[in-house]
Design a protein around this motif. Sequence first.
Motif, PDB file in Angstrom:
ATOM      1  N   UNK A 121       0.819  -1.212   0.000  1.00 34.61           N
ATOM      2  CA  UNK A 121       0.000   0.000   0.000  1.00 34.61           C
ATOM      3  C   UNK A 121       0.855   1.264   0.000  1.00 34.61           C
ATOM      4  N   UNK A 122       2.169   1.066  -0.157  1.00 34.22           N
ATOM      5  CA  UNK A 122       3.111   2.180  -0.156  1.00 34.22           C
ATOM      6  C   UNK A 122       2.985   2.978   1.126  1.00 34.22           C
ATOM      7  N   UNK A 123       2.854   2.247   2.242  1.00 35.46           N
ATOM      8  CA  UNK A 123       2.662   2.889   3.537  1.00 35.46           C
ATOM      9  C   UNK A 123       3.937   3.148   4.303  1.00 35.46           C
ATOM     10  N   UNK A 124       5.103   2.859   3.708  1.00 37.25           N
ATOM     11  CA  UNK A 124       6.368   3.084   4.404  1.00 37.25           C
ATOM     12  C   UNK A 124       7.451   3.477   3.410  1.00 37.25           C
ATOM     13  N   UNK A 125       8.391   4.279   3.885  1.00 35.92           N
ATOM     14  CA  UNK A 125       9.517   4.717   3.052  1.00 35.92           C
ATOM     15  C   UNK A 125      10.698   3.766   3.122  1.00 35.92           C
ATOM     16  N   UNK A 126      10.756   2.943   4.154  1.00 35.69           N
ATOM     17  CA  UNK A 126      11.882   2.035   4.305  1.00 35.69           C
ATOM     18  C   UNK A 126      11.642   1.076   5.451  1.00 35.69           C
ATOM     19  N   UNK A 127      12.498   0.053   5.544  1.00 37.89           N
ATOM     20  CA  UNK A 127      12.328  -1.025   6.526  1.00 37.89           C
ATOM     21  C   UNK A 127      13.669  -1.319   7.192  1.00 37.89           C
ATOM     22  N   UNK A 128      13.625  -1.541   8.512  1.00 36.16           N
ATOM     23  CA  UNK A 128      14.765  -2.081   9.250  1.00 36.16           C
ATOM     24  C   UNK A 128      14.396  -3.475   9.729  1.00 36.16           C
ATOM     25  N   UNK A 129      15.304  -4.437   9.563  1.00 41.59           N
ATOM     26  CA  UNK A 129      15.064  -5.826   9.950  1.00 41.59           C
ATOM     27  C   UNK A 129      15.975  -6.205  11.108  1.00 41.59           C
ATOM     28  N   UNK A 130      15.429  -6.967  12.049  1.00 36.26           N
ATOM     29  CA  UNK A 130      16.189  -7.331  13.242  1.00 36.26           C
ATOM     30  C   UNK A 130      15.855  -8.767  13.638  1.00 36.26           C
ATOM     31  N   UNK A 131      16.862  -9.469  14.198  1.00 29.53           N
ATOM     32  CA  UNK A 131      16.714 -10.820  14.752  1.00 29.53           C
ATOM     33  C   UNK A 131      16.353 -11.855  13.693  1.00 29.53           C
ATOM     34  N   UNK A 132      16.946 -11.727  12.532  1.00 29.67           N
ATOM     35  CA  UNK A 132      16.649 -12.663  11.452  1.00 29.67           C
ATOM     36  C   UNK A 132      17.252 -14.035  11.726  1.00 29.67           C
ATOM     37  N   UNK A 133      16.555 -15.066  11.241  1.00 27.93           N
ATOM     38  CA  UNK A 133      17.054 -16.433  11.324  1.00 27.93           C
ATOM     39  C   UNK A 133      17.460 -16.913   9.935  1.00 27.93           C
ATOM     40  N   UNK A 134      18.069 -18.081   9.877  1.00 28.22           N
ATOM     41  CA  UNK A 134      18.544 -18.607   8.606  1.00 28.22           C
ATOM     42  C   UNK A 134      17.381 -18.792   7.636  1.00 28.22           C
TER      43      UNK A 134
END
Length: 333
Positions: A121-134
Amino acid sequence: MTGRQPTLDEVAERAGVSRGTVSRVLNNRQHVSAKARRAVEQAIDDLGYVPSVAARSLASARRGAVVLAISSDDPALFANQFFAQVIAGVNTVMEDTDLHLMLILAATERGRERLERVLQSRGADGVMLLALRENDPLVKVAEAGKVPVVYGGQPLERAPRFYVDADNRGGARSAVEYLISTGREHIATITGPQDQQVGVARYLGYREALALAGLDARRVAHGDFSQESGARAMTELLDRHGDLDAVFVASDAMAAGALEALSAAGRTVPDDVAVVGFNDIVTAQHTTPTLTTVRQPIEALGREMTRMLLRAINEDTPTPLILPTELVLRDSA
């Protein structure tokens, strides 16, 4: 300048700034120093640059929000000292912007669908990702959103374009090297999850230090970064390796559990067993004994992730960043 219209790159070169800085000045964005703004304005005057109305409209079509997506489905996560400090760092930078911050727990399909809806919906300008798993499916969802993505810590599978991390491997190695320097020879470890890059990196640092010293690196038990898993793993190590005289624990929360298990087993710390943790959360100062640990700049991780994302949103090209760690000596080792 006469004839053709100067380019944005020519304005940037004349001002001695990046193309992204010129774009921010043209669109009256924040995070531009007064000096840079003056230089851009002077370059525009000198070159006779006239910004395209269509280009300015496109560049200023901001959604007004960024997302911090965490690969977890535990609502109690926000009470976790590590994540609380990361979020505090993110918020410190966000307060100086006109953007809103959305927090999404995205370890489940429902959580990932929520992020997907926001991006579609184009509701964000960017994303930060944290605690990713394999092989985390969250990566595919975020990367499909056609907005900048900044990783807090590297995924196991690849090095992304934008990421901020701590020197987990080097910090773990320094902790074990310190234990060796104090005469410890039977050094165990309690690892973090081995499907997360942070857990793997700290385990590798432990193995490297022992290999260089010619010591056995087979005293290993695995945890999940929780205090309960640290206690279980420490009990397991005592059962299997009664001769251990030190343990490097891959998080302070697990180290607190390890201290409880050692006390219950009648082992004194540090006389019988030295203990070193990782993170330097507040808990480390209140364990009995107080915890020697590797300090990583947790709030700085959140701040630098956010700064990197803002630069990427504004068309700069930030480079990956590895934050330093340091050993903090207290009473447990």
